[in-house]
Scaffold this active site. Structure first.
Site, mmCIF file in Angstrom:
data_model
loop_
_atom_site.group_PDB
_atom_site.id
_atom_site.type_symbol
_atom_site.label_atom_id
_atom_site.label_comp_id
_atom_site.label_asym_id
_atom_site.label_seq_id
_atom_site.Cartn_x
_atom_site.Cartn_y
_atom_site.Cartn_z
ATOM 1 N N LEU A 5 0.862 -1.176 0.000
ATOM 2 C CA LEU A 5 0.000 0.000 0.000
ATOM 3 C C LEU A 5 0.901 1.229 0.000
ATOM 4 O O LEU A 5 1.912 1.250 0.701
ATOM 5 C CB LEU A 5 -0.910 0.024 1.232
ATOM 6 C CG LEU A 5 -1.950 -1.099 1.360
ATOM 7 C CD1 LEU A 5 -2.718 -0.961 2.670
ATOM 8 C CD2 LEU A 5 -2.913 -1.095 0.185
ATOM 9 N N ASP A 6 0.557 2.236 -0.789
ATOM 10 C CA ASP A 6 1.324 3.473 -0.770
ATOM 11 C C ASP A 6 1.399 4.009 0.656
ATOM 12 O O ASP A 6 0.467 3.824 1.458
ATOM 13 C CB ASP A 6 0.656 4.537 -1.654
ATOM 14 C CG ASP A 6 0.786 4.231 -3.136
ATOM 15 O OD1 ASP A 6 1.569 3.329 -3.492
ATOM 16 O OD2 ASP A 6 0.096 4.900 -3.931
ATOM 17 N N ARG A 7 2.473 4.697 0.963
ATOM 18 C CA ARG A 7 2.682 5.199 2.322
ATOM 19 C C ARG A 7 1.486 5.985 2.876
ATOM 20 O O ARG A 7 1.093 5.780 4.030
ATOM 21 C CB ARG A 7 3.955 6.069 2.354
ATOM 22 C CG ARG A 7 4.258 6.624 3.732
ATOM 23 C CD ARG A 7 5.628 7.260 3.799
ATOM 24 N NE ARG A 7 5.900 7.748 5.145
ATOM 25 C CZ ARG A 7 7.108 7.905 5.657
ATOM 26 N NH1 ARG A 7 8.172 7.626 4.930
ATOM 27 N NH2 ARG A 7 7.271 8.337 6.885
ATOM 28 N N VAL B 255 -1.604 5.629 2.322
ATOM 29 C CA VAL B 255 -2.837 4.845 2.273
ATOM 30 C C VAL B 255 -2.904 3.898 3.463
ATOM 31 O O VAL B 255 -1.902 3.305 3.861
ATOM 32 C CB VAL B 255 -2.912 4.050 0.947
ATOM 33 C CG1 VAL B 255 -4.174 3.197 0.895
ATOM 34 C CG2 VAL B 255 -2.847 5.008 -0.238
#
Length: 243
Positions: A67-69, A71
């Site tokens: 997951l993107d940071r 998110v």
């Protein structure tokens, strides 16, 4: 709950057995170690497993997806190399269901649609460029979205991810004129400082050993802009609809 993460934030455990660890990733923590040197999910969880299970030596924990940071939401890790390999196969064969909730500016052009674009990531600038047709070094990106409801100038959108490209949801929705709330990188503009309004709300996976189909749910925190909807509304929004 697990031991404290970065800044004392507890990490909620949704499920754990000998093969899987499913948790709720808090926004702002990297999925794995990066150049920032900040505490990351993989390192924090390995340290916690070592303490909780009194394990000597190194602890294995496999990163199955990222997951993107900025998110948050449901995230699965593999506790054995066999589980990691089988879950990676599930990701590759797209038998790994991922459903996200997003709050976007404006209103998507269609109530429901499939998006197909080609994404190229500039690693130096950490930003993705979206193309409508195949382009050099760009990878195919597929998702399906449905608009759930509106509140003011914002829309609540459910997104089913079919490929797992970096920044995929953020870049593709921005490309159709609906950047995520709080996502200045992809055109959300100025406004109150908030986390990016993107949440991993549902994961569906075949158990790597028993093959039982398992589903895990996580609801976004009821802070702006999510607080425009009730917990029940968010749960319903994150429930897959019949196609």
């Amino acid at each position: 709950m697990l031991a404290n993460a970065a800044g004392g934030t507890p990490i909620e455990v949704l499920y754990e057995d000998n093969h899987l660890l499913v948790v709720v990733k808090p926004p702002g923590i990297p999925s794995q170690e990066d150049e920032s040197g900040d505490p990351d999910m993989l390192t924090l969880l390995k340290a916690d497993l070592k303490v909780r299970h009194n394990k000597p030596g190194n602890v294995f924990l496999g990163l199955v997806h990222r997951l993107d940071r900025p998110v948050g939401g449901a995230m699965v890790f593999a506790k054995t190399s066999k589980a990691a390999s089988r879950l990676s196969d599930s990701v590759r064969t797209r038998s790994f269901g991922k459903l996200y909730l997003a709050v976007v500016h404006g209103q998507p052009p269609a109530a429901r649609a499939n998006l197909k674009h080609y994404l190229h990531k500039d690693a130096r600038r950490n930003i993705v460029t979206v193309y409508d047709t195949p382009a050099a070094d760009a990878k195919e990106a597929l998702l399906e979205y449905r608009t759930v409801s509106r509140s003011g100038g914002l829309s609540l959108v459910a997104v089913e991810l079919h490929t797992g490209r970096p920044h995929q949801i953020r870049a593709q929705l921005a490309h159709i004129g609906c950047p995520l709330a709080g996502d200045s990188k992809y055109g959300a503009g100025s406004g109150p400082k908030t986390d990016i309004a993107l949440w991993s709300t549902l994961l569906s996976i075949p158990h790597p050993v028993t093959k039982e189909w398992m589903t895990f749910r996580s609801i976004p925190p009821l802070s702006e802009p999510w607080s425009r909807w009730t917990e029940d509304e968010l749960f319903a929004a994150g429930t897959p609809s019949n196609k």
